[in-house]
Write an enzyme that holds these catalytic residues in place. Sequence first.
Site, PDB file in Angstrom:
ATOM      1  CG  HIS A  80       5.900 -64.238  83.847  1.00  0.00           C
ATOM      2  ND1 HIS A  80       6.016 -63.189  84.714  1.00  0.00           N
ATOM      3  CD2 HIS A  80       5.782 -63.704  82.612  1.00  0.00           C
ATOM      4  CE1 HIS A  80       5.977 -62.062  84.040  1.00  0.00           C
ATOM      5  NE2 HIS A  80       5.835 -62.339  82.767  1.00  0.00           N
ATOM      6  NE  ARG A 114     -10.606 -54.659  74.123  1.00  0.00           N
ATOM      7  CZ  ARG A 114     -11.092 -55.763  73.569  1.00  0.00           C
ATOM      8  NH1 ARG A 114     -10.324 -56.805  73.368  1.00  0.00           N
ATOM      9  NH2 ARG A 114     -12.359 -55.814  73.204  1.00  0.00           N
ATOM     10  NE  ARG A 125      -9.447 -49.720  71.980  1.00  0.00           N
ATOM     11  CZ  ARG A 125     -10.400 -50.481  72.478  1.00  0.00           C
ATOM     12  NH1 ARG A 125     -11.501 -50.701  71.791  1.00  0.00           N
ATOM     13  NH2 ARG A 125     -10.262 -51.044  73.649  1.00  0.00           N
ATOM     14  CD  GLU A 132     -15.580 -48.534  70.032  1.00  0.00           C
ATOM     15  OE1 GLU A 132     -15.427 -49.474  70.800  1.00  0.00           O
ATOM     16  OE2 GLU A 132     -14.993 -47.443  70.167  1.00  0.00           O
ATOM     17  CG  ASN A 161     -17.488 -55.967  72.492  1.00  0.00           C
ATOM     18  OD1 ASN A 161     -18.020 -56.888  71.886  1.00  0.00           O
ATOM     19  ND2 ASN A 161     -16.210 -55.945  72.777  1.00  0.00           N
ATOM     20  CG  ASP A 162     -18.265 -49.688  73.554  1.00  0.00           C
ATOM     21  OD1 ASP A 162     -18.921 -49.761  74.600  1.00  0.00           O
ATOM     22  OD2 ASP A 162     -17.036 -49.591  73.526  1.00  0.00           O
ATOM     23  NE  ARG A 172     -18.501 -53.399  76.774  1.00  0.00           N
ATOM     24  CZ  ARG A 172     -17.443 -53.180  75.997  1.00  0.00           C
ATOM     25  NH1 ARG A 172     -17.434 -52.171  75.146  1.00  0.00           N
ATOM     26  NH2 ARG A 172     -16.422 -53.971  76.023  1.00  0.00           N
ATOM     27  CB  CYS A 174     -12.016 -55.551  66.389  1.00  0.00           C
ATOM     28  SG  CYS A 174     -12.542 -53.943  66.984  1.00  0.00           S
TER      29      CYS A 174
HETATM   30  C1  PEP Z   1     -15.976 -52.972  71.172  1.00  0.00           C
HETATM   31  O1  PEP Z   1     -16.551 -52.059  71.757  1.00  0.00           O
HETATM   32  O2  PEP Z   1     -16.563 -53.847  70.503  1.00  0.00           O
HETATM   33  C2  PEP Z   1     -14.513 -53.077  71.255  1.00  0.00           C
HETATM   34  C3  PEP Z   1     -13.847 -53.922  70.500  1.00  0.00           C
HETATM   35  O3  PEP Z   1     -13.878 -52.308  72.177  1.00  0.00           O
HETATM   36  P1  PEP Z   1     -13.887 -52.623  73.764  1.00  0.00           P
HETATM   37  O4  PEP Z   1     -14.555 -53.954  73.963  1.00  0.00           O
HETATM   38  O5  PEP Z   1     -12.482 -52.590  74.203  1.00  0.00           O
HETATM   39  O6  PEP Z   1     -14.700 -51.488  74.279  1.00  0.00           O
HETATM   40 MG    MG Z   2     -15.395 -50.423  72.566  1.00  0.00          MG
END
Ligand code: PEP
Ligand code: MG
Length: 544
Positions: A188, A296, A332, A431, A454-455, A465, A502
């Site tokens: 902390h 998340r 989410r 995604e 990202n996905d 990834r 996102c």
């Molecule tokens: C993504 O896939 O872009 C996303 C925001 O989810 P995570 O990175 O948690 O898989």
């Molecule tokens: Mg994702």
Amino acid sequence: MTVFNGKGVYGAVACGKISVFKKRDAAVKRYHIEDAAAEQQRVEKARAAAAEQLRQLYSKALREVGETNAQIFEIHQMMLEDEDYNDSINSIIASQLVNAEYAVALTADNFAEMFSAMDDSYMQARAADVRDISNRIIANLTGAAGESGGVEGKSIICADDLAPSETVSLDKDKVLAFVTAHGSTNSHTAILARSMNIPAVIGVGEEFMAAAEDGAECIVDGFTGEVFLHPDEETKARLAEKQRADEEKKRLLQELKGKEDVTLDGRRVRLYANIGSVDNIGAVLLNDAEGIGLFRSEFLYLENSDYPTEEQQFTAYRRVLESMAGKQVIIRTLDIGADKQVDYFGMKKEENPALGFRAIRICLKRPEIFRTQLRALFRASVYGELGIMFPMITSVSEVEQILAICEDVKAELKAQGIDYSDKIEIGIMIETPAAAVISDRLAPLVDFFSVGTNDLTQYTLACDRQNPDVEQFVDTHHEAVLRLIEMSARNAHEHGAWIGICGELAADTTLTETFLRMGIDELSVSPSFVLKVRDTIRRLDLSK
Ligand code: PEP
Ligand code: MG
């Protein structure tokens, strides 16, 4: 000059003189006592005084570093009440006929050792907390409570380790930076340093503390984790320039706080932040995000050694909603599997986990887990502006099943007389290429889309990834990914839904204009990128 290396906790540079933080003298002597009951009463009195001091510290922290960070002092108050902890002190006094200070110190050692031996880094960090509360009780027993740590002037505070209460007790205006020999990024103290915007480097090692002296010149580079003791002229000049450039950049961005996220030609964008834990809310507020675009929620599952209960989840969601005070919070639902493995789910090992049993697939196959989370979410919804979104969607039928389960859970709550908001927005993540391609069929079913780039990039470009060997084949600006986003935006709007991004790409300011021209309504980025993206949005003119 000597250079020490640690872990940078907050990126900034500080140059100044060292002040070695003097702990309250906790060297405790052991002596024999006759009256155990009287000694136990002394502890009781000191404990009550400590509890009062912690209440005051909580109020101070609440004002200075926000509710989430202040909560550590509530935890300390709870630790003071811990039955095992207090039983241990009382039984050491009674069985060994020793003084209260010694019994508290011995208990602190035992408990700290027990925490340190645990596998979980979060629990290891609690060792510092138990020492902190014990030192506070001892200070009250010896009458040393209330003495300052001996810090004078504006200086670089150097310590073996700093307890959370010590960190927050320091007068912020007198601290240039923190350097500690020990400490973990999970502690902390590190979280507090970050939220106080104070350059900090932790874990520089004991050699540093052996060399550090009051008044010695020092430079702390919170970006690289370097600490320069007795810096030479060249280093001083180099770091002074780095500090100037950083401060200028941050100063300019700070001026954007409170400003609207609007382009030169008047297009408004919602600029939200991503969080992975309730502890990140301070950063969201500090960086003036308009809402939370991705919470998340799986962190609750990853941190636990068993399925988090409905009550545990409800408490966490409610806290986020209340802290955001009416700003939208999009949570989410559980997204585990692939790289996020949780032992107690008992999942089979898979050949291709990214293409495997994950996220919404688990929720639909194991509805009891899903329903528990949904109940907690719906119950929390009355405390703010909640949005719920579902990860890893690939088909219309999945969304239909999800919506049916949501209706069922709501009916169950209603029958039980439990309130939920009727303004919850429901969204899905885009995604997978499949979701983007059929986004015209999905949009009529929901209020919004949120693109997880990202996905989406991983699945579109067929590049795992998690695999560094294929990183060179990932073009984050690949036309295929951008076209899928554009297609999803068009379909969302045609069917009255809004669309956000996102994934990490939302913070790539070289793409902000492209996204806005596609019609993206919301960008959700990590808190530290909010002001940078705001700066970019406010310079754009989409009319040209
Ligand atoms: C993504 O896939 O872009 C996303 C925001 O989810 P995570 O990175 O948690 O898989
Ligand atoms: Mg994702």
